[in-house]
Design a protein around this motif. Structure first.
Motif, PDB file in Angstrom:
ATOM      1  N   LYS A 140      -7.220   1.012 -12.328  1.00  0.00           N
ATOM      2  CA  LYS A 140      -6.140   1.852 -11.819  1.00  0.00           C
ATOM      3  C   LYS A 140      -5.731   1.303 -10.461  1.00  0.00           C
ATOM      4  O   LYS A 140      -6.569   1.080  -9.587  1.00  0.00           O
ATOM      5  N   TYR A 141      -4.419   1.094 -10.280  1.00  0.00           N
ATOM      6  CA  TYR A 141      -3.903   0.543  -9.034  1.00  0.00           C
ATOM      7  C   TYR A 141      -3.163   1.639  -8.272  1.00  0.00           C
ATOM      8  O   TYR A 141      -2.323   2.340  -8.839  1.00  0.00           O
ATOM      9  N   SER A 142      -3.486   1.772  -7.012  1.00  0.00           N
ATOM     10  CA  SER A 142      -2.826   2.770  -6.170  1.00  0.00           C
ATOM     11  C   SER A 142      -2.500   2.143  -4.824  1.00  0.00           C
ATOM     12  O   SER A 142      -3.223   1.267  -4.336  1.00  0.00           O
ATOM     13  N   THR A 143      -1.395   2.602  -4.236  1.00  0.00           N
ATOM     14  CA  THR A 143      -0.934   2.091  -2.956  1.00  0.00           C
ATOM     15  C   THR A 143      -1.161   3.143  -1.878  1.00  0.00           C
ATOM     16  O   THR A 143      -0.808   4.322  -2.062  1.00  0.00           O
ATOM     17  N   VAL A 144      -1.748   2.735  -0.780  1.00  0.00           N
ATOM     18  CA  VAL A 144      -2.025   3.648   0.330  1.00  0.00           C
ATOM     19  C   VAL A 144      -1.479   3.031   1.608  1.00  0.00           C
ATOM     20  O   VAL A 144      -1.351   1.809   1.739  1.00  0.00           O
ATOM     21  N   GLY A 145      -1.147   3.889   2.560  1.00  0.00           N
ATOM     22  CA  GLY A 145      -0.721   3.422   3.881  1.00  0.00           C
ATOM     23  C   GLY A 145       0.714   2.963   3.963  1.00  0.00           C
ATOM     24  O   GLY A 145       1.099   2.360   4.978  1.00  0.00           O
ATOM     25  N   ALA A 146       1.529   3.240   2.940  1.00  0.00           N
ATOM     26  CA  ALA A 146       2.936   2.826   2.995  1.00  0.00           C
ATOM     27  C   ALA A 146       3.676   3.679   4.014  1.00  0.00           C
ATOM     28  O   ALA A 146       3.648   4.914   3.963  1.00  0.00           O
ATOM     29  N   GLU A 147       4.348   3.015   4.954  1.00  0.00           N
ATOM     30  CA  GLU A 147       5.071   3.731   5.998  1.00  0.00           C
ATOM     31  C   GLU A 147       6.148   2.820   6.586  1.00  0.00           C
ATOM     32  O   GLU A 147       5.858   1.710   7.049  1.00  0.00           O
ATOM     33  N   GLY A 148       7.372   3.296   6.558  1.00  0.00           N
ATOM     34  CA  GLY A 148       8.465   2.508   7.109  1.00  0.00           C
ATOM     35  C   GLY A 148       8.656   1.206   6.359  1.00  0.00           C
ATOM     36  O   GLY A 148       8.799   1.167   5.133  1.00  0.00           O
ATOM     37  N   ASP A 149       8.668   0.098   7.111  1.00  0.00           N
ATOM     38  CA  ASP A 149       8.835  -1.227   6.503  1.00  0.00           C
ATOM     39  C   ASP A 149       7.533  -1.779   5.934  1.00  0.00           C
ATOM     40  O   ASP A 149       7.552  -2.791   5.227  1.00  0.00           O
ATOM     41  N   PHE A 150       6.429  -1.124   6.247  1.00  0.00           N
ATOM     42  CA  PHE A 150       5.128  -1.613   5.748  1.00  0.00           C
ATOM     43  C   PHE A 150       4.923  -1.148   4.317  1.00  0.00           C
ATOM     44  O   PHE A 150       4.935   0.068   4.037  1.00  0.00           O
ATOM     45  N   PRO A 151       4.760  -2.054   3.371  1.00  0.00           N
ATOM     46  CA  PRO A 151       4.653  -1.645   1.953  1.00  0.00           C
ATOM     47  C   PRO A 151       3.337  -0.971   1.595  1.00  0.00           C
ATOM     48  O   PRO A 151       3.214  -0.409   0.510  1.00  0.00           O
ATOM     49  N   GLY A 152       2.371  -1.056   2.500  1.00  0.00           N
ATOM     50  CA  GLY A 152       1.082  -0.454   2.202  1.00  0.00           C
ATOM     51  C   GLY A 152       0.115  -1.451   1.584  1.00  0.00           C
ATOM     52  O   GLY A 152       0.416  -2.637   1.429  1.00  0.00           O
ATOM     53  N   MET A 153      -1.046  -0.947   1.221  1.00  0.00           N
ATOM     54  CA  MET A 153      -2.089  -1.781   0.616  1.00  0.00           C
ATOM     55  C   MET A 153      -2.418  -1.258  -0.777  1.00  0.00           C
ATOM     56  O   MET A 153      -2.492  -0.040  -0.982  1.00  0.00           O
ATOM     57  N   MET A 154      -2.596  -2.166  -1.683  1.00  0.00           N
ATOM     58  CA  MET A 154      -2.920  -1.791  -3.060  1.00  0.00           C
ATOM     59  C   MET A 154      -4.423  -1.786  -3.249  1.00  0.00           C
ATOM     60  O   MET A 154      -5.116  -2.735  -2.863  1.00  0.00           O
ATOM     61  N   ILE A 155      -4.939  -0.706  -3.819  1.00  0.00           N
ATOM     62  CA  ILE A 155      -6.367  -0.552  -4.086  1.00  0.00           C
ATOM     63  C   ILE A 155      -6.588  -0.618  -5.589  1.00  0.00           C
ATOM     64  O   ILE A 155      -5.903   0.065  -6.363  1.00  0.00           O
ATOM     65  N   LYS A 156      -7.545  -1.432  -5.973  1.00  0.00           N
ATOM     66  CA  LYS A 156      -7.885  -1.601  -7.388  1.00  0.00           C
ATOM     67  C   LYS A 156      -9.190  -0.868  -7.672  1.00  0.00           C
ATOM     68  O   LYS A 156     -10.201  -1.097  -7.009  1.00  0.00           O
ATOM     69  N   GLU A 157      -9.156   0.029  -8.648  1.00  0.00           N
ATOM     70  CA  GLU A 157     -10.337   0.833  -8.991  1.00  0.00           C
ATOM     71  C   GLU A 157     -10.608   0.735 -10.490  1.00  0.00           C
ATOM     72  O   GLU A 157      -9.716   1.005 -11.303  1.00  0.00           O
ATOM     73  N   GLU A 158     -11.825   0.338 -10.827  1.00  0.00           N
ATOM     74  CA  GLU A 158     -12.209   0.245 -12.246  1.00  0.00           C
ATOM     75  C   GLU A 158     -12.555   1.639 -12.766  1.00  0.00           C
ATOM     76  O   GLU A 158     -13.428   2.316 -12.222  1.00  0.00           O
ATOM     77  N   LYS A 159     -11.879   2.055 -13.797  1.00  0.00           N
ATOM     78  CA  LYS A 159     -12.074   3.388 -14.374  1.00  0.00           C
ATOM     79  C   LYS A 159     -13.159   3.353 -15.453  1.00  0.00           C
ATOM     80  O   LYS A 159     -13.358   2.326 -16.113  1.00  0.00           O
ATOM     81  N   PRO A 160     -13.855   4.464 -15.653  1.00  0.00           N
ATOM     82  CA  PRO A 160     -14.965   4.490 -16.618  1.00  0.00           C
ATOM     83  C   PRO A 160     -14.494   4.443 -18.066  1.00  0.00           C
ATOM     84  O   PRO A 160     -13.388   4.873 -18.405  1.00  0.00           O
ATOM     85  N   LEU A 161     -15.373   3.913 -18.919  1.00  0.00           N
ATOM     86  CA  LEU A 161     -15.137   3.829 -20.358  1.00  0.00           C
ATOM     87  C   LEU A 161     -16.316   4.460 -21.088  1.00  0.00           C
ATOM     88  O   LEU A 161     -17.475   4.281 -20.683  1.00  0.00           O
ATOM     89  N   LEU A 162     -16.021   5.178 -22.164  1.00  0.00           N
ATOM     90  CA  LEU A 162     -17.080   5.787 -22.971  1.00  0.00           C
ATOM     91  C   LEU A 162     -17.738   4.729 -23.852  1.00  0.00           C
ATOM     92  O   LEU A 162     -17.043   3.952 -24.522  1.00  0.00           O
ATOM     93  N   VAL A 163     -19.063   4.715 -23.849  1.00  0.00           N
ATOM     94  CA  VAL A 163     -19.772   3.716 -24.651  1.00  0.00           C
ATOM     95  C   VAL A 163     -19.684   4.026 -26.140  1.00  0.00           C
ATOM     96  O   VAL A 163     -19.913   3.143 -26.975  1.00  0.00           O
ATOM     97  N   THR A 164     -19.358   5.266 -26.498  1.00  0.00           N
ATOM     98  CA  THR A 164     -19.352   5.665 -27.904  1.00  0.00           C
ATOM     99  C   THR A 164     -18.074   5.281 -28.636  1.00  0.00           C
ATOM    100  O   THR A 164     -18.092   5.104 -29.855  1.00  0.00           O
TER     101      THR A 164
END
Length: 266
Positions: A140-164
């Motif tokens: 899951k990709y999310s952007t934080v810190g976007a303000e004005g001309d600054f596009p912010g930073m993208m955070i990459k987070e691995e989401k859980p998967l069911l083993v079944t």
């Protein structure tokens, strides 16, 4: 079935032990923390009877209802999941600890989602929810810190998967998915075997890694920082009923010959 039955169904070793956290073995092994520490950090006391023989010993604690990717012995978990909140317990399919067959370092193929058909290595296990995360996939990709001309930073987070239903182990002989069974070899060792080809799927070496070492056999104590086990286990304090003054007199070789006068309390 509620999550309260998961530990009982898995028959976690020591689950009935008051000093056991009740968490899965493959959830806590990477932290390499003592079980007593994990138990203390993941327990929130609801009621504890006062000290004294006139009080009936009672102890009530908050039971963790919902497990997440944040581990319950960390402050991050409790900041996001405060105790005594109105949290609905998730439904979890119980899997016995001895039947668990997904380990860190295993190559798996994703069966659902946008990364369906891609293969990767397991890098985290949440046994209480039958979850694993795969390195670099199902993110899951999310952007934080976007303000004005600054596009912010993208955070990459691995989401859980069911083993079944969300992943399947890969057969090392042809790199295709397969059902896996636990069997015994001729030497009596319990091994994982591909049900399709009969190929043995060895346990990856990454499953032994912790935050302290790569493999337990190759771990070497730091002579400057690590305390030797023999020193830790050495008993240096013996509790006594003597007062501080009595201990000083004993060390200085002073013997008390006076007999205190009897007193009575009413």
């Amino acid at each position: 079935m509620r999550q309260t039955l998961v530990c009982l169904a898995r028959r976690v070793s020591g689950a009935q032990d008051p000093l056991h956290s009740g968490l899965g073995k493959y959830t806590t092994d990477v932290s390499n923390l003592p079980e007593r520490y994990i138990k203390r950090k993941s327990t929130k006391v609801k009621y504890r009877s006062p000290k004294g023989i006139e009080f009936t010993p009672k102890f009530q604690s908050y039971r963790i209802v919902r497990h997440t990717l944040d581990r319950p012995w960390t402050s991050m978990y409790w900041s996001k999941n405060p105790a005594y909140g109105n949290i609905e317990a998730p439904v979890v399919l119980p899997i016995k600890s001895e039947d668990w067959m997904w380990f860190r370092g295993d190559r798996v193929e994703i069966l659902t989602g946008p990364d369906k058909g891609k293969q990767g290595l397991i890098n985290m296990i949440v046994q209480e929810r039958n979850w694993v995360t795969v390195e670099g996939l199902n993110c899951k990709y999310s952007t934080v810190g976007a303000e004005g001309d600054f596009p912010g930073m993208m955070i990459k987070e691995e989401k859980p998967l069911l083993v079944t239903k969300d992943i399947a182990l890969v057969d090392p002989s042809d790199e295709k998915i397969t059902d896996v069974e636990w069997r015994f070899s001729e030497s009596g060792t319990r091994i994982r075997v591909s049900a399709r080809t009969g190929t043995t799927i060895p346990t990856p070496g990454q499953s032994e890694e912790t935050i302290d070492y790569k493999t337990k056999a190759q771990y070497v104590l730091n002579k400057e920082k690590d305390t030797k086990p023999s020193v830790v286990e050495d008993v240096t304090y013996e509790p006594k009923l003597a007062t501080f003054e009595m201990d000083i007199m004993d060390q200085m070789g002073i013997k008390e010959t006076r007999i205190p006068k009897k007193t009575w309390w009413y």
